[in-house]
Motif scaffolding. Sequence first.
Motif, PDB file in Angstrom:
ATOM      1  N   ASP A   1      11.966  -6.258  -5.500  1.00 16.81           N
ATOM      2  CA  ASP A   1      11.518  -5.075  -4.905  1.00 16.81           C
ATOM      3  C   ASP A   1      10.108  -4.974  -5.164  1.00 16.81           C
ATOM      4  O   ASP A   1       9.680  -5.055  -6.343  1.00 16.81           O
ATOM      5  N   ARG A   2       9.247  -4.230  -4.245  1.00 18.27           N
ATOM      6  CA  ARG A   2       7.798  -4.216  -4.585  1.00 18.27           C
ATOM      7  C   ARG A   2       7.585  -3.193  -5.496  1.00 18.27           C
ATOM      8  O   ARG A   2       6.366  -2.997  -5.959  1.00 18.27           O
TER       9      ARG A   2
ATOM     10  N   ILE B   1      -9.373  -8.102 -10.156  1.00 19.94           N
ATOM     11  CA  ILE B   1      -8.973  -8.751  -9.073  1.00 19.94           C
ATOM     12  C   ILE B   1      -7.569  -9.526  -9.818  1.00 19.94           C
ATOM     13  O   ILE B   1      -7.730 -10.390 -10.598  1.00 19.94           O
ATOM     14  N   ALA B   2      -6.258  -8.954  -9.362  1.00 20.90           N
ATOM     15  CA  ALA B   2      -5.190  -9.528  -9.998  1.00 20.90           C
ATOM     16  C   ALA B   2      -4.327 -10.228  -8.907  1.00 20.90           C
ATOM     17  O   ALA B   2      -3.984  -9.703  -7.981  1.00 20.90           O
ATOM     18  N   PRO B   3      -3.783 -11.662  -8.968  1.00 18.27           N
ATOM     19  CA  PRO B   3      -2.982 -12.432  -8.074  1.00 18.27           C
ATOM     20  C   PRO B   3      -1.594 -11.707  -8.263  1.00 18.27           C
ATOM     21  O   PRO B   3      -1.025 -11.702  -7.138  1.00 18.27           O
ATOM     22  N   ASN B   4      -1.266 -11.013  -9.101  1.00 16.00           N
ATOM     23  CA  ASN B   4       0.098 -10.504  -9.225  1.00 16.00           C
ATOM     24  C   ASN B   4      -0.008  -9.154 -10.320  1.00 16.00           C
ATOM     25  O   ASN B   4      -0.491  -9.348 -11.340  1.00 16.00           O
ATOM     26  N   PHE B   5       0.917  -8.177  -9.792  1.00 13.28           N
ATOM     27  CA  PHE B   5       0.711  -6.971 -10.717  1.00 13.28           C
ATOM     28  C   PHE B   5       1.892  -6.773 -11.359  1.00 13.28           C
ATOM     29  O   PHE B   5       2.158  -5.748 -12.226  1.00 13.28           O
ATOM     30  N   ALA B   6       3.083  -7.667 -11.092  1.00 10.60           N
ATOM     31  CA  ALA B   6       4.402  -7.506 -12.009  1.00 10.60           C
ATOM     32  C   ALA B   6       4.016  -8.109 -13.408  1.00 10.60           C
ATOM     33  O   ALA B   6       3.445  -9.231 -13.553  1.00 10.60           O
ATOM     34  N   VAL B   7       4.268  -7.243 -14.243  1.00 11.28           N
ATOM     35  CA  VAL B   7       4.168  -7.581 -15.667  1.00 11.28           C
ATOM     36  C   VAL B   7       4.720  -8.848 -16.029  1.00 11.28           C
ATOM     37  O   VAL B   7       4.314 -10.049 -16.755  1.00 11.28           O
ATOM     38  N   GLY B   8       6.109  -9.172 -15.541  1.00 14.73           N
ATOM     39  CA  GLY B   8       7.008 -10.155 -15.666  1.00 14.73           C
ATOM     40  C   GLY B   8       5.969 -11.502 -15.273  1.00 14.73           C
ATOM     41  O   GLY B   8       6.137 -12.660 -15.888  1.00 14.73           O
ATOM     42  N   ALA B   9       5.565 -11.265 -14.025  1.00 18.78           N
ATOM     43  CA  ALA B   9       5.051 -12.446 -13.617  1.00 18.78           C
ATOM     44  C   ALA B   9       3.316 -12.905 -14.410  1.00 18.78           C
ATOM     45  O   ALA B   9       3.170 -13.888 -14.509  1.00 18.78           O
ATOM     46  N   VAL B  10       2.925 -11.724 -14.796  1.00 19.55           N
ATOM     47  CA  VAL B  10       1.751 -12.053 -15.721  1.00 19.55           C
ATOM     48  C   VAL B  10       2.189 -12.731 -16.845  1.00 19.55           C
ATOM     49  O   VAL B  10       1.403 -13.772 -17.290  1.00 19.55           O
ATOM     50  N   LEU B  11       3.456 -12.495 -17.588  1.00 17.00           N
ATOM     51  CA  LEU B  11       3.751 -13.184 -18.774  1.00 17.00           C
ATOM     52  C   LEU B  11       3.983 -14.657 -18.309  1.00 17.00           C
ATOM     53  O   LEU B  11       4.129 -15.504 -19.121  1.00 17.00           O
ATOM     54  N   ALA B  12       4.888 -14.803 -17.402  1.00 17.86           N
ATOM     55  CA  ALA B  12       5.279 -16.079 -16.653  1.00 17.86           C
ATOM     56  C   ALA B  12       4.104 -16.964 -16.630  1.00 17.86           C
ATOM     57  O   ALA B  12       4.157 -18.131 -17.047  1.00 17.86           O
ATOM     58  N   MET B  13       2.939 -16.471 -16.152  1.00 10.55           N
ATOM     59  CA  MET B  13       1.835 -17.295 -15.976  1.00 10.55           C
ATOM     60  C   MET B  13       1.164 -17.726 -17.449  1.00 10.55           C
ATOM     61  O   MET B  13       0.863 -18.786 -17.410  1.00 10.55           O
TER      62      MET B  13
ATOM     63  N   HIS C   1       4.586 -26.089  -4.451  1.00 12.27           N
ATOM     64  CA  HIS C   1       5.460 -26.022  -3.315  1.00 12.27           C
ATOM     65  C   HIS C   1       5.716 -24.701  -2.711  1.00 12.27           C
ATOM     66  O   HIS C   1       6.156 -23.849  -3.530  1.00 12.27           O
ATOM     67  N   SER C   2       5.505 -24.327  -1.465  1.00 13.19           N
ATOM     68  CA  SER C   2       5.363 -23.036  -1.001  1.00 13.19           C
ATOM     69  C   SER C   2       6.799 -22.877  -0.068  1.00 13.19           C
ATOM     70  O   SER C   2       6.978 -23.870   0.688  1.00 13.19           O
ATOM     71  N   VAL C   3       7.758 -21.790  -0.187  1.00 13.15           N
ATOM     72  CA  VAL C   3       9.043 -21.680   0.495  1.00 13.15           C
ATOM     73  C   VAL C   3       8.644 -20.230   1.069  1.00 13.15           C
ATOM     74  O   VAL C   3       8.575 -19.517   0.470  1.00 13.15           O
ATOM     75  N   ARG C   4       9.135 -20.240   2.404  1.00 12.99           N
ATOM     76  CA  ARG C   4       9.208 -18.889   3.060  1.00 12.99           C
ATOM     77  C   ARG C   4      10.452 -18.654   3.718  1.00 12.99           C
ATOM     78  O   ARG C   4      10.996 -19.311   4.569  1.00 12.99           O
ATOM     79  N   LEU C   5      11.207 -17.495   3.373  1.00 19.26           N
ATOM     80  CA  LEU C   5      12.569 -17.617   3.873  1.00 19.26           C
ATOM     81  C   LEU C   5      12.738 -15.887   3.527  1.00 19.26           C
ATOM     82  O   LEU C   5      12.457 -15.144   2.979  1.00 19.26           O
ATOM     83  N   GLN C   6      13.494 -15.781   4.818  1.00 22.30           N
ATOM     84  CA  GLN C   6      14.364 -14.439   4.911  1.00 22.30           C
ATOM     85  C   GLN C   6      14.952 -13.927   3.806  1.00 22.30           C
ATOM     86  O   GLN C   6      15.743 -14.663   3.253  1.00 22.30           O
ATOM     87  N   GLY C   7      14.855 -12.663   3.301  1.00 21.27           N
ATOM     88  CA  GLY C   7      15.351 -11.937   2.404  1.00 21.27           C
ATOM     89  C   GLY C   7      14.958 -12.210   0.920  1.00 21.27           C
ATOM     90  O   GLY C   7      15.272 -11.636  -0.001  1.00 21.27           O
ATOM     91  N   LEU C   8      13.710 -13.020   0.786  1.00 29.73           N
ATOM     92  CA  LEU C   8      12.984 -12.883  -0.488  1.00 29.73           C
ATOM     93  C   LEU C   8      11.960 -11.963  -0.540  1.00 29.73           C
ATOM     94  O   LEU C   8      11.740 -11.489   0.526  1.00 29.73           O
ATOM     95  N   VAL C   9      11.500 -11.880  -1.579  1.00 30.08           N
ATOM     96  CA  VAL C   9      10.271 -10.938  -1.962  1.00 30.08           C
ATOM     97  C   VAL C   9       9.153 -11.706  -2.486  1.00 30.08           C
ATOM     98  O   VAL C   9       8.335 -12.120  -1.827  1.00 30.08           O
ATOM     99  N   ALA C  10       9.356 -11.910  -3.895  1.00 29.62           N
ATOM    100  CA  ALA C  10       8.576 -12.722  -4.636  1.00 29.62           C
ATOM    101  C   ALA C  10       8.928 -13.428  -5.657  1.00 29.62           C
ATOM    102  O   ALA C  10       9.531 -12.865  -6.563  1.00 29.62           O
TER     103      ALA C  10
ATOM    104  N   GLY D   1       0.601  -1.151  -0.146  1.00 29.68           N
ATOM    105  CA  GLY D   1       0.025  -0.061  -0.071  1.00 29.68           C
ATOM    106  C   GLY D   1       0.908   1.367  -0.029  1.00 29.68           C
ATOM    107  O   GLY D   1       0.481   2.293  -0.761  1.00 29.68           O
ATOM    108  N   SER D   2       1.863   1.302   0.806  1.00 27.28           N
ATOM    109  CA  SER D   2       2.691   2.404   0.712  1.00 27.28           C
ATOM    110  C   SER D   2       3.525   2.350  -0.447  1.00 27.28           C
ATOM    111  O   SER D   2       3.695   3.859  -0.844  1.00 27.28           O
ATOM    112  N   GLU D   3       3.732   1.423  -1.061  1.00 26.95           N
ATOM    113  CA  GLU D   3       4.465   1.818  -2.434  1.00 26.95           C
ATOM    114  C   GLU D   3       3.436   2.454  -3.230  1.00 26.95           C
ATOM    115  O   GLU D   3       3.844   3.044  -4.241  1.00 26.95           O
TER     116      GLU D   3
END
Length: 246
Positions: A213-214, A99-111, A183-192, A11-13
């Motif tokens: 970066d967001r 309603i978008a699961p992701n707003f990164a253009v690259g992520a949309v293309l990867a999908m 498979h889901s991974v949750r790790l410090q240092g990651l974003v998405a 939101g702040s971004e």
Amino acid sequence: MAVLGRNGRMGSEAVRAVEDAEDMALVAALGRGDDLQGIVDAGADVVVDLTVPSATRENVRFAVEHGIHAVVGTTGWDDAALAELETQLAAAPGTGVLIAPNFAVGAVLAMKFSELAAAFFDSVEIVELHHPRKLDAPSGTAARTAQLVAQARERAGLGGSPDATESDPQGARGADVDGVHVHSVRLQGLVAHQETLLGNPGEQLSIRHDSFDRVSFMTGVLLGVRSVASHPGLTRGLDGYMDLGL
């Protein structure tokens, strides 16, 4: 326009991105506990919802009820909630919701690339990696990718990926989303980050996207804000606003 979730990382971004956009004016930015009437009083024509799953449905319901377009990046929308929203939108002609699961253009293309490739490979699995503060698993992007992959495989007449596993008491094979393992991974240092792994005898294709970066999500948020008014009704996924020629 208005932003809901102004104090969150996304939101702040979004607040900064809108303030920097020459063709937009931020008239309201609300945080948790703020009265939604504020977006009406401010005269917002579009609201960006980047809140939490427990709040997003009511936020969007309120916006549509008041004729305000909505761009939504919050997860928590199951089939029942989407059906209810479509019913509400049917009674609000001219109002659009993205309603978008992701707003990164690259992520949309990867999908989209994953969907296209899925019909040509025997095996497919998805790995998504996020920061440890993420509230849901699997991510909305991974779940949507799995759904698209499963639909593509069904259209191609393919069954499930070959898998001889007979015992998995600890759930090591991950979540099953429409027959696709995630498979889901949750790790410090990651974003998405997300990778679709596709395999055939003797070959493998990896389709990977990384958001470091967001700010990477803001191109899609601004595209959604600029486009939502010209797409009445419900649009699911940013690709609905992108001319991919596919």
